[in-house]
Scaffold this motif. Sequence first.
Motif, PDB file in Angstrom:
ATOM      1  N   LYS A 116       6.948  -2.050  -9.585  1.00  0.00           N
ATOM      2  CA  LYS A 116       6.371  -3.345  -9.932  1.00  0.00           C
ATOM      3  C   LYS A 116       7.060  -4.468  -9.171  1.00  0.00           C
ATOM      4  CE  LYS A 116       5.366  -6.351 -13.882  1.00  0.00           C
ATOM      5  NZ  LYS A 116       5.439  -6.494 -15.356  1.00  0.00           N
ATOM      6  N   ILE A 117       8.374  -4.340  -9.008  1.00  0.00           N
ATOM      7  CA  ILE A 117       9.137  -5.381  -8.309  1.00  0.00           C
ATOM      8  C   ILE A 117       8.768  -5.417  -6.833  1.00  0.00           C
ATOM      9  CG2 ILE A 117      11.445  -6.120  -7.590  1.00  0.00           C
ATOM     10  CD1 ILE A 117      12.501  -4.924 -10.216  1.00  0.00           C
ATOM     11  N   PHE A 118       8.768  -4.243  -6.193  1.00  0.00           N
ATOM     12  CA  PHE A 118       8.582  -4.206  -4.745  1.00  0.00           C
ATOM     13  C   PHE A 118       7.127  -4.365  -4.312  1.00  0.00           C
ATOM     14  CE2 PHE A 118      12.774  -2.127  -5.055  1.00  0.00           C
ATOM     15  CZ  PHE A 118      13.469  -2.925  -4.154  1.00  0.00           C
ATOM     16  N   THR A 119       6.173  -4.132  -5.217  1.00  0.00           N
ATOM     17  CA  THR A 119       4.772  -4.392  -4.864  1.00  0.00           C
ATOM     18  C   THR A 119       4.380  -5.841  -5.138  1.00  0.00           C
ATOM     19  OG1 THR A 119       4.058  -3.595  -7.044  1.00  0.00           O
ATOM     20  CG2 THR A 119       3.990  -2.022  -5.216  1.00  0.00           C
TER      21      THR A 119
ATOM     22  N   LEU B  51      11.207  -9.479   1.735  1.00  0.00           N
ATOM     23  CA  LEU B  51      11.913  -8.321   2.281  1.00  0.00           C
ATOM     24  C   LEU B  51      11.521  -8.083   3.738  1.00  0.00           C
ATOM     25  CD1 LEU B  51      13.752  -5.871   1.857  1.00  0.00           C
ATOM     26  CD2 LEU B  51      11.760  -4.604   1.019  1.00  0.00           C
ATOM     27  N   THR B  52      10.243  -8.179   4.021  1.00  0.00           N
ATOM     28  CA  THR B  52       9.745  -7.975   5.389  1.00  0.00           C
ATOM     29  C   THR B  52      10.278  -9.035   6.341  1.00  0.00           C
ATOM     30  OG1 THR B  52       7.708  -6.956   4.570  1.00  0.00           O
ATOM     31  CG2 THR B  52       7.660  -7.850   6.799  1.00  0.00           C
ATOM     32  N   LEU B  53      10.214 -10.294   5.927  1.00  0.00           N
ATOM     33  CA  LEU B  53      10.628 -11.383   6.805  1.00  0.00           C
ATOM     34  C   LEU B  53      12.128 -11.388   7.051  1.00  0.00           C
ATOM     35  CD1 LEU B  53       8.379 -14.339   5.544  1.00  0.00           C
ATOM     36  CD2 LEU B  53       8.006 -12.802   7.473  1.00  0.00           C
ATOM     37  N   VAL B  54      12.910 -11.018   6.054  1.00  0.00           N
ATOM     38  CA  VAL B  54      14.367 -10.981   6.220  1.00  0.00           C
ATOM     39  C   VAL B  54      14.763  -9.940   7.267  1.00  0.00           C
ATOM     40  CG1 VAL B  54      16.529 -10.311   5.087  1.00  0.00           C
ATOM     41  CG2 VAL B  54      14.966 -11.896   3.948  1.00  0.00           C
TER      42      VAL B  54
ATOM     43  N   GLU C 198       0.828  -1.210   0.000  1.00  0.00           N
ATOM     44  CA  GLU C 198       0.000   0.000   0.000  1.00  0.00           C
ATOM     45  C   GLU C 198       0.861   1.257   0.000  1.00  0.00           C
ATOM     46  OE1 GLU C 198      -2.976   0.180   3.029  1.00  0.00           O
ATOM     47  OE2 GLU C 198      -3.672  -1.859   2.656  1.00  0.00           O
ATOM     48  N   LEU C 199       2.024   1.170   0.640  1.00  0.00           N
ATOM     49  CA  LEU C 199       2.949   2.302   0.680  1.00  0.00           C
ATOM     50  C   LEU C 199       3.347   2.750  -0.719  1.00  0.00           C
ATOM     51  CD1 LEU C 199       4.854   4.163   2.365  1.00  0.00           C
ATOM     52  CD2 LEU C 199       6.517   2.300   2.307  1.00  0.00           C
ATOM     53  N   LEU C 200       3.417   1.798  -1.640  1.00  0.00           N
ATOM     54  CA  LEU C 200       3.867   2.091  -3.000  1.00  0.00           C
ATOM     55  C   LEU C 200       2.727   2.247  -3.995  1.00  0.00           C
ATOM     56  CD1 LEU C 200       6.885  -0.411  -3.137  1.00  0.00           C
ATOM     57  CD2 LEU C 200       6.934   2.023  -2.621  1.00  0.00           C
TER      58      LEU C 200
ATOM     59  N   GLN D 199       1.575  -1.671 -12.230  1.00  0.00           N
ATOM     60  CA  GLN D 199       2.822  -1.074 -11.770  1.00  0.00           C
ATOM     61  C   GLN D 199       3.913  -1.275 -12.819  1.00  0.00           C
ATOM     62  OE1 GLN D 199       2.658   0.600  -9.045  1.00  0.00           O
ATOM     63  NE2 GLN D 199       0.769  -0.219  -8.153  1.00  0.00           N
ATOM     64  N   THR D 200       4.901  -0.410 -12.777  1.00  0.00           N
ATOM     65  CA  THR D 200       6.031  -0.523 -13.707  1.00  0.00           C
ATOM     66  C   THR D 200       7.336  -0.286 -12.959  1.00  0.00           C
ATOM     67  OG1 THR D 200       5.860   1.832 -14.274  1.00  0.00           O
ATOM     68  CG2 THR D 200       4.675   0.279 -15.674  1.00  0.00           C
ATOM     69  N   GLY D 201       8.452  -0.721 -13.552  1.00  0.00           N
ATOM     70  CA  GLY D 201       9.762  -0.473 -12.995  1.00  0.00           C
ATOM     71  C   GLY D 201       9.969  -1.064 -11.623  1.00  0.00           C
TER      72      GLY D 201
END
Length: 623
Positions: free
Chosen positions: A455-458, A466-469, A434-436, A450-452
Amino acid sequence: MNSVVVVLVCAVVLLAGYVAYGRWVANKWGIDKNALTPAVRMENGKDFSPSSCFSVFAHQFSSICGAGPVTGTIVAMMFGWLPVVLWVLVGGIFFGAVHDFGALYASIKNNGKSLGQLIEKYIGKTGRRLFLLFCWLFCIIVIAAFTSMVAGTFTAVMTNGALDTAKSYAGGAAGSISIVLTVAAVLFGWANRKFGLAGVKQYLLAFVLIAISFAIGCAVPIYLDQNAWFAIIMVYLFLASTLPIQALKQPRDFLTVILMFIMIACAFVGIFVLGANGQATITAPMLVDSATMDALAAKGNYLFPVLFVSVACGALSGFHSLVSSNTSSKQLSNESHARPVGYGAMILESFVAILAIVFAGVMYSDMNTAGTGALNNGAASTPFQIFAAGIARGMTLMGFDQTFATVFMTMCVAGLALTSLDAVARIARTSFQELLYNTNDALASAQEVQTGARKIFTNTYVATVLTLVLGLALAFGGYLNIWPLFGASNQLLGGMTMITLAVFCKCTGRKGWMLYVPVAFLLVCTFTSLAMSIAGCVSALSAGVTFTVLATKGLQLVFAILIVILGIIVAYNCLKELFTKKAGSIPDEEPEWTELGRENVAKAAAENNSQTAGPTTPATTAE
């Protein structure tokens, strides 16, 4: 003090709070049992999934009743048990339950919007992004703290370099049961959907699967070290965060809440059995003497604010607002369920906190009171293990086998944390996404192109990993190092939720004055605690920087500073809107204000032959 008296008095007070104050708040804000909830009109087979009142209550209660009501209350008993009991009762009825119900209510009145999306609607887009960043950081802290607790409960005990099966059996069996129960939950969910199970058949299958899980787990305990359990927990959280909610999370909550009800029943009956056997006396001090209070203060443990941030989930927890608005609001099939789900689940959690206080007080004479948190037999004990040992003692007097009672309680208390863990992992993932996102529509955000890099981080899997790490990295510091930071940020989140609800009430023409005192108290309390945490981290780093200190206190310092900055900005923006918004200026959302809402409303209208086309989009919206 006799613990039976304490439990009975507290139970009556909490029940009276639910019946009287809970009903009063619900009536003040208004409940429309004939209104279509977001879950009904926006059902999509993934996040929006209408369920029975009990199923949503099970999800809410099992998600919020994590480590907090056990760990926080027992830790706070350093000041004596009476202050903790009073804060649980007052906080639970007038702070926490109103907070949880309010977040759920505001969300269902706004098409299932999460708290972050509500903040954008009532506060602004900048406030939403900052709040979501705060939520994500907070969720990482929760993942770290609860993962450390669960792994510590399951970890095998080594004596002189060799496995001590006697001391490891309860944890190993509980860990094995947890794994089998997760598989059973998937089968349970599939069977419910495939055969449309309900009522007696559904509960019968649930009890059979729970019994099988315990039989397998007790027969085949798993003995692993902490790192191995860290890895297993991370895999489970990945699945719980990424799979559709009805595939794993919802059915596991159903099974877990049955275990919790059995645990609460055993605890309640166990108190009376202990009393009948002359073992129900609370030997812990009601209030510590001034010398002890001074000694605690010398270590930075002041009654204010430490008591009020340590006892989080038992009295008030900001995390609950994320569960209420992110997941429960999307499952509620009738508005009339909002009070038992939102307000009722919190009241029951407060009762669990009371039970934790009582059993820790009863077990006090068996504890090493020098503050090491170790039992006299030398085995290191977490608050979970103290709570489990207390109830297991009562169960043994009731006729249960002692080994089974210990395993059962170890599994139950670990389940408390696991069900919060899987909820917070899912909420952390959605908060990061939601942040993105650019849209503020609770449903359309997941469909936004999404693009770029965005798109990867959403991407659901990338956001989850990423969150769990990050949560795993922080978990290596141990829950005792993380708990003060968790408590303060958790209550700060609660304060920001209360401000948002106050703005919501004012904008929609509802009465929100009952939220003002909790807002003021929570903001002062939490910022004081965070300032103390920052000072403590700086002091530890000044004493000498080693890898261990840098990895624990250094990382905590970064999180604490970020949370303080974000908290101040969000709180300022929320308070500014509270004083400047006009009463009744923004109405509740209508179903036509979402894409799927328009589609479903049009479909329902066509089926009823009330009109030939769906309603048009309103000319103005509340966005």
